[in-house]
Motif scaffolding. Structure first.
Motif, mmCIF file in Angstrom:
data_model
loop_
_atom_site.group_PDB
_atom_site.id
_atom_site.type_symbol
_atom_site.label_atom_id
_atom_site.label_comp_id
_atom_site.label_asym_id
_atom_site.label_seq_id
_atom_site.Cartn_x
_atom_site.Cartn_y
_atom_site.Cartn_z
ATOM 1 N N TYR A 92 0.822 -1.198 0.000
ATOM 2 C CA TYR A 92 0.000 0.000 0.000
ATOM 3 C C TYR A 92 0.855 1.246 0.000
ATOM 4 O O TYR A 92 1.703 1.434 0.869
ATOM 5 C CB TYR A 92 -0.922 0.016 1.224
ATOM 6 N N SER A 93 0.614 2.110 -0.958
ATOM 7 C CA SER A 93 1.386 3.350 -1.048
ATOM 8 C C SER A 93 0.896 4.391 -0.046
ATOM 9 O O SER A 93 1.533 5.418 0.132
ATOM 10 C CB SER A 93 1.309 3.916 -2.469
ATOM 11 N N SER A 97 4.437 8.042 4.301
ATOM 12 C CA SER A 97 5.041 8.811 5.397
ATOM 13 C C SER A 97 5.615 7.861 6.448
ATOM 14 O O SER A 97 6.689 8.116 7.004
ATOM 15 C CB SER A 97 4.028 9.760 6.032
ATOM 16 N N PHE A 98 4.920 6.766 6.714
ATOM 17 C CA PHE A 98 5.446 5.780 7.665
ATOM 18 C C PHE A 98 6.703 5.138 7.104
ATOM 19 O O PHE A 98 7.684 4.946 7.818
ATOM 20 C CB PHE A 98 4.382 4.729 7.985
ATOM 21 N N ARG A 99 6.684 4.849 5.807
ATOM 22 C CA ARG A 99 7.854 4.261 5.155
ATOM 23 C C ARG A 99 9.058 5.196 5.295
ATOM 24 O O ARG A 99 10.156 4.755 5.617
ATOM 25 C CB ARG A 99 7.558 3.985 3.689
ATOM 26 N N ARG A 100 8.852 6.488 5.043
ATOM 27 C CA ARG A 100 9.951 7.451 5.182
ATOM 28 C C ARG A 100 10.465 7.492 6.620
ATOM 29 O O ARG A 100 11.666 7.545 6.855
ATOM 30 C CB ARG A 100 9.505 8.841 4.727
ATOM 31 N N LEU A 110 10.302 -3.213 2.687
ATOM 32 C CA LEU A 110 10.214 -3.731 1.316
ATOM 33 C C LEU A 110 8.813 -3.449 0.785
ATOM 34 O O LEU A 110 7.822 -3.860 1.401
ATOM 35 C CB LEU A 110 10.459 -5.237 1.273
ATOM 36 N N GLY A 111 8.734 -2.761 -0.330
ATOM 37 C CA GLY A 111 7.446 -2.519 -0.964
ATOM 38 C C GLY A 111 7.070 -3.695 -1.852
ATOM 39 O O GLY A 111 7.906 -4.208 -2.591
ATOM 40 N N LYS A 112 5.826 -4.128 -1.752
ATOM 41 C CA LYS A 112 5.321 -5.203 -2.611
ATOM 42 C C LYS A 112 4.887 -4.608 -3.937
ATOM 43 O O LYS A 112 4.326 -3.512 -3.937
ATOM 44 C CB LYS A 112 4.117 -5.894 -1.966
ATOM 45 N N ASP A 118 15.772 -9.141 -3.721
ATOM 46 C CA ASP A 118 15.707 -8.013 -2.781
ATOM 47 C C ASP A 118 15.375 -8.493 -1.371
ATOM 48 O O ASP A 118 15.943 -8.003 -0.396
ATOM 49 C CB ASP A 118 14.673 -6.988 -3.246
ATOM 50 N N LEU A 119 14.454 -9.447 -1.275
ATOM 51 C CA LEU A 119 14.116 -10.021 0.029
ATOM 52 C C LEU A 119 15.345 -10.645 0.677
ATOM 53 O O LEU A 119 15.658 -10.373 1.834
ATOM 54 C CB LEU A 119 13.008 -11.071 -0.129
#
Length: 127
Positions: A92-93, A97-100, A110-112, A118-119
């Protein structure tokens, strides 16, 4: 990347409500000699932790889960197993803000969809 040299296989708990994602990660990690535990939601992960007496080296935790969210679930899991490392995953994009904030604090994300390479790279870096 296979587990680091240790006297025991590394144990990874996969917490993801998407069965196909969970199964793919579990099968892949097993091929690389990781011991894999799986849960589809926070309550399942709590049961897995209660039943597993050995160490948990890493928790792969989806941010969006049914019931208790991934961040809250991870905090509870880490409180019970402080030796564990965490890697968040999400498709989910809306959590940019949480990712940052995770990236700024050094917590891997890791973004799906992600590539298996990468994993394995992220797991190798974390462990």
């Amino acid at each position: 990347m296979p587990p680091a040299d240790t006297d025991r296989p590394r144990t990874v708990l996969i917490l993801d409500d998407d069965a196909s994602v969970r199964t793919t990660m579990a099968r892949t990690l097993a091929l690389y000699d990781y011991r894999v535990l799986e849960a589809a939601d926070a309550q399942g992960a709590f049961r897995v932790l209660a039943d597993h007496t050995g160490p948990i080296d890493l928790i792969l935790c989806d941010l969006v889960l049914p019931g208790l969210g991934g961040r809250e679930a991870a905090n509870t899991l880490l409180a019970r197993r402080p030796e564990a490392k965490i890697v968040y995953i999400s498709g989910y994009s809306t959590h940019d803000s949480f990712r940052r904030s995770l990236e700024e604090s050094g917590v891997p994300f890791l973004g799906k969809p992600f590539e298996i390479a990468d994993l394995l790279r992220v797991i190798g870096e974390v462990l």
